[in-house]
Design a protein around this motif. Structure first.
Motif, mmCIF file in Angstrom:
data_model
loop_
_atom_site.group_PDB
_atom_site.id
_atom_site.type_symbol
_atom_site.label_atom_id
_atom_site.label_comp_id
_atom_site.label_asym_id
_atom_site.label_seq_id
_atom_site.Cartn_x
_atom_site.Cartn_y
_atom_site.Cartn_z
ATOM 1 N N VAL A 154 0.808 -1.261 -0.081
ATOM 2 C CA VAL A 154 -0.044 0.140 0.013
ATOM 3 C C VAL A 154 0.930 1.268 -0.038
ATOM 4 O O VAL A 154 1.670 1.418 0.808
ATOM 5 C CB VAL A 154 -0.923 0.155 1.183
ATOM 6 N N GLU A 155 0.727 2.006 -1.176
ATOM 7 C CA GLU A 155 1.400 3.385 -1.072
ATOM 8 C C GLU A 155 0.661 4.622 -0.480
ATOM 9 O O GLU A 155 -0.736 4.543 -1.061
ATOM 10 C CB GLU A 155 1.699 3.511 -2.493
ATOM 11 N N LEU A 156 0.778 5.203 0.590
ATOM 12 C CA LEU A 156 0.351 6.419 1.144
ATOM 13 C C LEU A 156 0.758 7.517 0.874
ATOM 14 O O LEU A 156 1.918 7.661 1.122
ATOM 15 C CB LEU A 156 -0.171 5.910 2.481
ATOM 16 N N PHE A 157 0.159 8.616 0.603
ATOM 17 C CA PHE A 157 0.660 10.061 0.376
ATOM 18 C C PHE A 157 -0.247 11.008 1.301
ATOM 19 O O PHE A 157 -1.730 10.626 1.100
ATOM 20 C CB PHE A 157 0.736 10.355 -0.988
ATOM 21 N N THR A 158 0.387 11.868 1.785
ATOM 22 C CA THR A 158 -0.479 12.972 2.455
ATOM 23 C C THR A 158 0.637 14.214 2.731
ATOM 24 O O THR A 158 1.696 14.232 2.542
ATOM 25 C CB THR A 158 -0.970 12.415 3.577
ATOM 26 N N ALA A 159 -0.170 15.119 3.238
ATOM 27 C CA ALA A 159 0.663 16.491 3.771
ATOM 28 C C ALA A 159 0.649 16.536 5.050
ATOM 29 O O ALA A 159 -0.199 16.069 5.765
ATOM 30 C CB ALA A 159 -0.207 17.660 3.158
ATOM 31 N N GLN A 160 1.821 17.197 5.760
ATOM 32 C CA GLN A 160 2.030 17.300 7.085
ATOM 33 C C GLN A 160 0.796 18.001 7.512
ATOM 34 O O GLN A 160 0.358 17.785 8.774
ATOM 35 C CB GLN A 160 3.132 17.949 7.107
ATOM 36 N N ASP A 161 0.411 18.919 6.868
ATOM 37 C CA ASP A 161 -0.685 19.826 7.407
ATOM 38 C C ASP A 161 -1.808 20.143 6.341
ATOM 39 O O ASP A 161 -1.993 21.304 5.632
ATOM 40 C CB ASP A 161 -0.177 21.357 7.831
ATOM 41 N N ASP A 162 -2.615 19.118 6.048
ATOM 42 C CA ASP A 162 -3.746 19.103 4.897
ATOM 43 C C ASP A 162 -4.752 19.751 5.821
ATOM 44 O O ASP A 162 -5.094 19.553 6.867
ATOM 45 C CB ASP A 162 -3.991 17.697 4.414
ATOM 46 N N ALA A 163 -5.683 20.386 4.929
ATOM 47 C CA ALA A 163 -6.770 21.248 5.608
ATOM 48 C C ALA A 163 -7.768 20.286 5.920
ATOM 49 O O ALA A 163 -8.709 20.896 6.743
ATOM 50 C CB ALA A 163 -7.329 22.362 4.582
ATOM 51 N N TRP A 164 -8.151 19.237 5.178
ATOM 52 C CA TRP A 164 -9.211 18.282 5.401
ATOM 53 C C TRP A 164 -8.915 16.935 6.042
ATOM 54 O O TRP A 164 -9.792 16.287 6.662
ATOM 55 C CB TRP A 164 -9.787 18.164 4.320
ATOM 56 N N VAL A 165 -7.540 16.433 5.852
ATOM 57 C CA VAL A 165 -7.143 15.289 6.380
ATOM 58 C C VAL A 165 -6.028 15.113 7.149
ATOM 59 O O VAL A 165 -4.973 15.294 6.911
ATOM 60 C CB VAL A 165 -6.677 14.347 5.162
ATOM 61 N N PRO A 166 -6.395 14.943 8.776
ATOM 62 C CA PRO A 166 -5.076 15.231 9.528
ATOM 63 C C PRO A 166 -4.134 13.872 9.630
ATOM 64 O O PRO A 166 -4.321 12.834 9.201
ATOM 65 C CB PRO A 166 -5.850 15.104 11.101
ATOM 66 N N LEU A 167 -3.047 14.333 9.614
ATOM 67 C CA LEU A 167 -1.966 13.377 9.368
ATOM 68 C C LEU A 167 -1.966 12.106 10.500
ATOM 69 O O LEU A 167 -1.852 11.065 10.199
ATOM 70 C CB LEU A 167 -0.350 14.219 9.693
#
Length: 218
Positions: A154-167
């Motif tokens: 599984v490859e997951l990507f996200t941002a440190q501080d996304d406006a809608w999806v908390p890390l």
């Protein structure tokens, strides 16, 4: 029982025809988007030989509230969305064709996270960009006998501080997949924009290339 409105929209086929594809990517868009958004992602990935199957949410939303809301607050749309993914993927997997990878962005990544952890289907891969499983609190997941996540990367990507999806929820989702035997790669960007950046596109291209079936001899 009211009809499943998501199923009134046929998935869009983008890229290589299914009968000649070396890989199928079932790619789910986010809230306020459409299959056209995922078609643009497919074009940016630019990998030949891939059939992209792009489902469409009714009125551009798979469920009405935040993914962090209690699941009952997102019903019946959530169950309809899960049933849509279940039915459309079952159809693709029943064809005994090329490998099938799922890819989701934002609300689509949340929907796929929930579906994968619940149903634990046999798939060739999963890419979840800026999303996590649903509900206000972290949950424990149990492997189902005979299901297929133990070999899944599984490859997951996200941002440190996304406006809608908390890390913290993406990290909890990563932990959930690992608890079911998956190999997980989590990439966190210092990038506040809610989007696919060029690096994630490059990494998705590499991930999909590694799961493409070799050409068959005539």
């Amino acid at each position: 029982m009211p009809p499943n409105m998501h199923l009134t929209h046929e998935p869009v086929h983008h890229g290589t025809p299914l009968e000649s594809a070396a890989l199928v990517v079932y790619a789910i868009h986010g809230r306020g988007q459409s299959p056209a958004f995922m078609a643009e992602v497919a074009d940016r990935v630019g990998l030949p030989g891939v059939a992209w199957i792009l489902p469409a949410a009714h009125e551009a939303s798979w469920y009405p509230q935040s993914f962090l809301a209690p699941p009952e607050d997102n019903q019946p749309a959530l169950n309809d969305a899960l049933a849509t993914v279940r039915e459309q993927l079952a159809s693709l997997l029943a064809q005994e064709g090329p490998p099938v990878v799922v890819l989701g962005f934002s609300q689509g990544a949340c929907l796929l996270s929930e579906y994968l952890l619940r149903d634990q289907p046999h798939l060739a891969g999963a890419v979840l960009h800026t999303g996590g499983y649903l509900g206000p609190t972290e949950r424990t997941w149990v492997a189902s006998p005979g299901r297929g996540l133990s070999d899944l990367v599984v490859e997951l990507f996200t941002a440190q501080d996304d406006a809608w999806v908390p890390l913290h929820r993406v990290e909890a989702t990563s932990t959930a997949f690992r608890s079911l035997g998956c190999t997980v790669e989590l990439t966190v960007y210092d990038d506040p924009d809610h989007h696919f950046n060029d690096d994630s596109i490059r990494m998705i291209r590499r991930y999909l290339r590694r799961r493409t079936a070799p050409p068959t001899e005539p």
